[in-house]
Design a protein around this motif. Structure first.
Motif, PDB file in Angstrom:
ATOM      1  N   PHE A 191       0.818  -1.203   0.000  1.00  0.00           N
ATOM      2  CA  PHE A 191       0.000   0.000   0.000  1.00  0.00           C
ATOM      3  C   PHE A 191       0.855   1.258   0.000  1.00  0.00           C
ATOM      4  O   PHE A 191       0.584   2.200  -0.698  1.00  0.00           O
TER       5      PHE A 191
ATOM      6  N   ALA B 168      -5.935 -16.241   6.797  1.00  0.00           N
ATOM      7  CA  ALA B 168      -6.244 -15.517   8.025  1.00  0.00           C
ATOM      8  C   ALA B 168      -6.550 -14.050   7.713  1.00  0.00           C
ATOM      9  O   ALA B 168      -6.181 -13.566   6.645  1.00  0.00           O
TER      10      ALA B 168
ATOM     11  N   GLY C 163      -6.053 -10.318   7.257  1.00  0.00           N
ATOM     12  CA  GLY C 163      -4.828  -9.566   7.012  1.00  0.00           C
ATOM     13  C   GLY C 163      -3.845 -10.279   6.104  1.00  0.00           C
ATOM     14  O   GLY C 163      -2.746  -9.772   5.865  1.00  0.00           O
TER      15      GLY C 163
ATOM     16  N   THR D  96      -8.393  -9.418   0.403  1.00  0.00           N
ATOM     17  CA  THR D  96      -9.118  -8.273  -0.154  1.00  0.00           C
ATOM     18  C   THR D  96      -8.211  -7.458  -1.075  1.00  0.00           C
ATOM     19  O   THR D  96      -8.639  -6.988  -2.130  1.00  0.00           O
TER      20      THR D  96
ATOM     21  N   GLN E 213     -16.821  -7.038   1.396  1.00  0.00           N
ATOM     22  CA  GLN E 213     -16.934  -7.588   2.747  1.00  0.00           C
ATOM     23  C   GLN E 213     -18.056  -6.936   3.572  1.00  0.00           C
ATOM     24  O   GLN E 213     -18.769  -7.599   4.292  1.00  0.00           O
TER      25      GLN E 213
ATOM     26  N   GLU F 254     -13.046 -16.956   4.979  1.00  0.00           N
ATOM     27  CA  GLU F 254     -12.209 -17.461   6.067  1.00  0.00           C
ATOM     28  C   GLU F 254     -12.831 -18.719   6.639  1.00  0.00           C
ATOM     29  O   GLU F 254     -12.149 -19.555   7.211  1.00  0.00           O
TER      30      GLU F 254
HETATM   31  N1  LIG Z   1      -5.536   1.108   2.737  1.00  0.00           N
HETATM   32  C1  LIG Z   1      -4.564   0.417   3.336  1.00  0.00           C
HETATM   33  N2  LIG Z   1      -3.394   1.024   3.608  1.00  0.00           N
HETATM   34  C2  LIG Z   1      -2.376   0.330   4.195  1.00  0.00           C
HETATM   35  N3  LIG Z   1      -2.458  -0.951   4.555  1.00  0.00           N
HETATM   36  C3  LIG Z   1      -3.613  -1.608   4.324  1.00  0.00           C
HETATM   37  C4  LIG Z   1      -4.724  -0.962   3.701  1.00  0.00           C
HETATM   38  N4  LIG Z   1      -5.723  -1.850   3.582  1.00  0.00           N
HETATM   39  C5  LIG Z   1      -5.264  -3.010   4.105  1.00  0.00           C
HETATM   40  N5  LIG Z   1      -4.002  -2.872   4.542  1.00  0.00           N
HETATM   41  C6  LIG Z   1      -3.152  -3.926   5.132  1.00  0.00           C
HETATM   42  O1  LIG Z   1      -2.916  -4.886   4.135  1.00  0.00           O
HETATM   43  C7  LIG Z   1      -2.925  -6.183   4.684  1.00  0.00           C
HETATM   44  C8  LIG Z   1      -3.887  -7.064   3.899  1.00  0.00           C
HETATM   45  O2  LIG Z   1      -5.189  -6.583   4.076  1.00  0.00           O
HETATM   46  P1  LIG Z   1      -6.443  -7.287   3.416  1.00  0.00           P
HETATM   47  O3  LIG Z   1      -6.150  -7.545   1.997  1.00  0.00           O
HETATM   48  O4  LIG Z   1      -7.603  -6.450   3.723  1.00  0.00           O
HETATM   49  O5  LIG Z   1      -6.520  -8.645   4.223  1.00  0.00           O
HETATM   50  P2  LIG Z   1      -7.675  -9.728   4.259  1.00  0.00           P
HETATM   51  O6  LIG Z   1      -8.729  -9.310   3.291  1.00  0.00           O
HETATM   52  O7  LIG Z   1      -6.995 -10.982   3.911  1.00  0.00           O
HETATM   53  O8  LIG Z   1      -8.177  -9.737   5.667  1.00  0.00           O
HETATM   54  C9  LIG Z   1      -3.280  -6.039   6.140  1.00  0.00           C
HETATM   55  O9  LIG Z   1      -2.088  -6.122   6.883  1.00  0.00           O
HETATM   56  C10 LIG Z   1      -3.876  -4.668   6.241  1.00  0.00           C
HETATM   57  O10 LIG Z   1      -3.603  -4.103   7.480  1.00  0.00           O
END
Ligand SMILES: Nc1ncnc2c1ncn2[C@@H]1O[C@H](COP(=O)(O)OP(=O)(O)O)[C@@H](O)[C@H]1O
Ligand SMILES: [Mg+2]
Length: 569
Positions: free
Chosen positions: A335, A360, A362, A366, A407, A521
Motif C-alpha cells: 500500500f 487468516a 490480514g 481483499t 466484505q 475465512e
Molecule cells: N488502505 C490500506 N493502507 C495500508 N495498509 C492496508 C490498507 N488496507 C489493508 N491494509 C493492510 O494490508 C494487509 C492485507 O489486508 P487485506 O487484503 O484487507 O486482508 P484480508 O482481506 O486478507 O483480511 C493487512 O495487513 C492490512 O492491514
C-alpha cells in the motif's frame, strides 16, 4: 481559474447582456441627481412648470432604474446559480471517479466543505464582486466626472472622508473572510463530533466516556461562539464607522458648499445633487474593498475545487466484454511502498471455474481482489486478462465483466427493492424476487411489514450484518455479469443459512455458467470450489481441491479441524 474561464466563455452573451444593462443603469443612476439639481433650481426661481417637468423625469428615471436593476439581478443570479449547480455536480462526479487511494487522502469534512463553502465563495464573488468591479468603474468614475463638472473644489473636499471607506471595506472584508473560514472549519469539526457520537455510541457507553465526549463538544462549541462573537463585534464596528464617514462628507458639503453658495459660486441645486452623489459614491468606495476580499477568497476556493477536479482520472483503455483466462504472475503489492501485502502470487483462473481463496485476516485476500478489480493499480506485467495487461484495459471493461460483493455488504439509504435493483436497472420484479430467494433473504424480507419496500439505512430500519450481506449477494447476482467475486460475503451469516445459500449458489453458478472467485475465512463455504488457494502472509502456501487439501494434512486441514470443533461447541 480554468473553470471560471470556461464558464465565462460559455456564458459570454449572457454576461454581455448583463454588463450592458448594468452600464445603462449606472448611467441612469448618475443622471438622476442632475434632474434633482434642475428641480431644486426651479424651486429657487419659483418656476412651477419646470418643477413639475423635472419631478416627472425623476419619477420615470427612478422607475426605469428599479426595473433594469431587477432585470440584471435576476439574469445574473440565474447564470451564477446554474454555474453553481454544475460545479457542485462536477465536484461530486470527481469524488465518484476518484481512485480509492485518492478518496482516502481527503477527510469527509474537507470534501463536504469543498462542495458547500468553496462553491459559495465562488458564487458570492460572481454575484457581488464581479458586479462591484463594473459598478466601481462605471458608477464611481461617471459620478466623479459629473461632480467635477459641477464644481471641482467641492468634489475634492467631499471625497476626502469618502476615500477612507476603501481601506475600511478592504480590511473589514479580509477579516470577515478569515473569520468565516475558521467558522466553517469549526463547523466541520462539530459535524465530525456528532457523527462520531452516532457511530460510536456503544463504545462511548461501554467505556463510560459520555462526560469526555460532551467536554470535547463543548470545546468545539466554545470556539464557535468565540468566532461568532468576533463577527458580531466586527459588524457592530463597521456600520457606525461607515455612517460616520458619510456624515463627515455631508458636513463638508454643508459647510464648504454653504460657503460657496454664499459667495455665489454654486446654486442650491448643486448642493442638493451633491447630497445624492455622496450617497451614490458610498457603494463603489466600499465595493472596491469588498471585491478585493471576495476575489481573494474566491480564488483560494477555486483552487481547492480545481484540486479535486484535477485528480488523476481512470485512464481509458481497451474495452473487453468477457475473459477466458485470468493469469496472475508473480504479483507483488504494497500500500505504501514499505510493507509488502502480497509477496509474489501466481495463479490462473479459467472461465467457468469456481475458485476458493482462504487465509487468516490480514493475509491479503481483499487486496488481491482490489487489484483484480482495478480499485488499486497493479504493477505492469503481473495481471493479465486474456494475455492483455490489466493496466491497458479500461475500467469500463471491469464494470461489465465483474460483479462484486464487498466484505461490508454496503447498502444505500433506500428500499430493499431498489438496493437489489441497482444491480440491473432493467430487471423485472420476478428476477429480483428470484435472486433474493437464491441468496436466502426472500423470507426475511417478506417478514418485514413493508416487504421489499422496507427502507434501510439512515432513514429506515437497521439490518443485521448477515441480512445486509445477503441483500448485497442478491444484488450482485442480478447483474448477470460473467464473473462474480464474493469477498467473505457470508462471514456474518449463520451456519445453517450459509449451507443453504451455498447449495443455491452452486446450482445458480452452474445454470448461469458463472466464473466465481469466492473468498472465505470459513472453510465450509468453500465446499463448492473447484480449486482452493490458501493465502498466508501474502503468499500462496497450499492449493488444490477441498479433499486434496484435507488429505495433505497441512495448514488447511488443521484450520478445518479447528473450525469444525468451534462449530460444534
Ligand atoms: N488502505 C490500506 N493502507 C495500508 N495498509 C492496508 C490498507 N488496507 C489493508 N491494509 C493492510 O494490508 C494487509 C492485507 O489486508 P487485506 O487484503 O484487507 O486482508 P484480508 O482481506 O486478507 O483480511 C493487512 O495487513 C492490512 O492491514
Ligand atoms: Mg478482507
Amino acid at each position: 481559474m480554468k473553470t471560471l474561464k470556461d464558464y465565462f466563455r460559455k456564458e459570454f452573451f449572457r454576461y454581455v447582456a448583463i454588463v450592458t444593462l448594468l452600464i445603462v443603469v449606472d448611467f441612469a443612476q448618475v443622471y438622476l441627481p442632475q434632474f434633482t439639481k434642475s428641480a431644486i433650481d426651479s424651486i429657487s426661481v419659483k418656476n412651477t412648470t419646470n418643477l413639475f417637468k423635472y419631478s416627472i423625469y425623476i419619477l420615470v428615471l427612478s422607475f426605469g432604474i428599479v426595473s433594469l436593476r431587477f432585470l440584471y439581478q435576476s439574469l445574473l443570479r440565474k447564470a451564477v446559480l446554474s454555474f453553481d449547480y454544475e460545479l457542485k455536480n462536477k465536484i461530486f462526479e470527481s469524488f465518484v471517479f476518484f481512485k480509492r487511494k485518492t478518496l482516502e487522502k481527503f477527510e469527509i469534512g474537507d470534501l463536504m466543505s469543498r462542495v458547500t463553502n468553496d462553491t459559495q465563495a465562488v458564487r458570492m464573488f460572481l454575484i457581488m464582486g464581479f458586479l462591484a468591479i463594473i459598478d466601481v468603474f462605471v458608477l464611481g468614475l461617471t459620478t466623479f466626472i459629473f461632480m467635477m463638472r459641477m464644481n471641482l473644489k467641492l468634489t475634492l473636499a467631499v471625497s476626502v472622508p469618502l476615500l477612507f471607506l476603501f481601506p475600511l471595506a478592504l480590511n473589514f472584508g479580509t477579516k470577515i473572510h478569515r473569520i468565516y473560514k475558521r467558522i466553517n472549519m469549526i463547523f466541520a469539526d462539530m459535524s465530525v463530533r456528532v457523527r462520531e457520537l452516532v457511530n460510536g455510541i456503544r463504545v462511548i457507553k461501554a467505556f463510560v466516556k459520555e462526560q469526555y465526549f460532551t467536554k470535547l463538544f463543548h470545546n468545539v462549541n466554545q470556539e464557535y461562539l468565540k468566532e461568532n462573537m468576533q463577527l458580531v463585534k466586527l459588524d457592530g464596528f463597521f456600520d457606525p464607522i461607515v455612517n460616520f464617514m458619510i456624515n463627515a462628507a455631508n458636513l463638508v458639503l454643508i459647510f464648504y458648499g454653504g460657503l460657496l453658495y454664499i459667495k455665489g459660486v454654486v446654486g442650491m441645486g448643486t448642493i442638493a445633487a451633491f447630497f445624492q452623489y455622496i450617497e451614490t459614491l458610498t457603494w463603489p468606495m466600499m465595493a472596491v474593498g469588498f471585491s478585493i476580499a471576495l476575489y481573494q477568497r474566491a480564488t483560494a476556493s477555486l483552487s481547492r475545487i480545481e484540486e479535486v477536479l484535477n485528480q488523476p482520472k481512470e485512464k481509458s483503455g481497451r474495452l473487453i466484454t468477457d475473459i477466458e483466462r485470468i493469469h496472475i504472475k508473480d504479483l507483488h503489492f504494497s500500500f505504501d511502498d514499505n510493507v509488502e501485502v502480497l509477496k509474489g502470487i501466481s495463479l490462473n483462473i479459467s472461465k467457468g471455474e469456481v475458485i476458493g481463496i482462504t487465509g487468516a485476516p490480514g493475509s491479503g485476500k481483499t487486496a488481491l481482489i482490489h487489484l483484480l478489480l482495478k480499485i488499486v493499480d497493479a504493477k505492469k506485467g503481473s495481471i493479465f486478462y486474456d494475455g492483455i495487461d490489466i493496466n491497458s484495459i479500461s475500467f469500463e471493461s471491469i464494470k461489465r465483466i465483474f460483479s462484486y460483493v464487498p466484505q461490508e455488504g454496503f447498502l444505500f439509504s433506500d428500499t430493499i427493492y431498489n438496493n437489489i435493483k441497482i444491480g440491473n436497472p432493467d430487471a423485472t420484479r420476478e428476477e429480483i424476487e428470484n435472486v433474493a430467494k437464491v441468496a436466502c433473504i426472500y423470507d426475511d424480507i417478506m417478514s418485514f411489514k413493508d416487504g421489499f419496500n422496507t427502507v434501510v439505512g439512515e432513514q429506515g430500519i437497521t439490518l443485521s450484518g448477515g441480512e445486509r450481506q445477503r441483500i448485497a449477494i442478491a444484488r450482485a447476482l442480478l447483474t448477470k455479469r460473467p464473473y462474480l467475486i464474493l469477498d467473505d460475503a457470508l462471514a456474518s451469516v449463520d451456519f445453517k443459512t450459509e449451507s443453504n445459500i451455498i447449495k443455491n449458489l452452486e446450482e445458480y453458478f452452474i445454470k448461469n455458467g458463472l466464473t466465481v472467485i469466492m473468498i472465505s475465512e470459513r472453510l465450509s463455504s468453500l465446499l463448492i470450489a473447484n480449486r482452493i488457494f490458501v493465502l498466508v502472509d501474502g503468499k500462496i502456501i497450499e492449493e488444490g481441491t477441498f479433499n486434496e487439501l484435507i488429505s495433505k494434512e497441512g495448514y488447511f486441514y488443521h484450520l478445518y479441524r479447528k473450525q469444525l470443533l468451534e462449530a460444534n461447541l
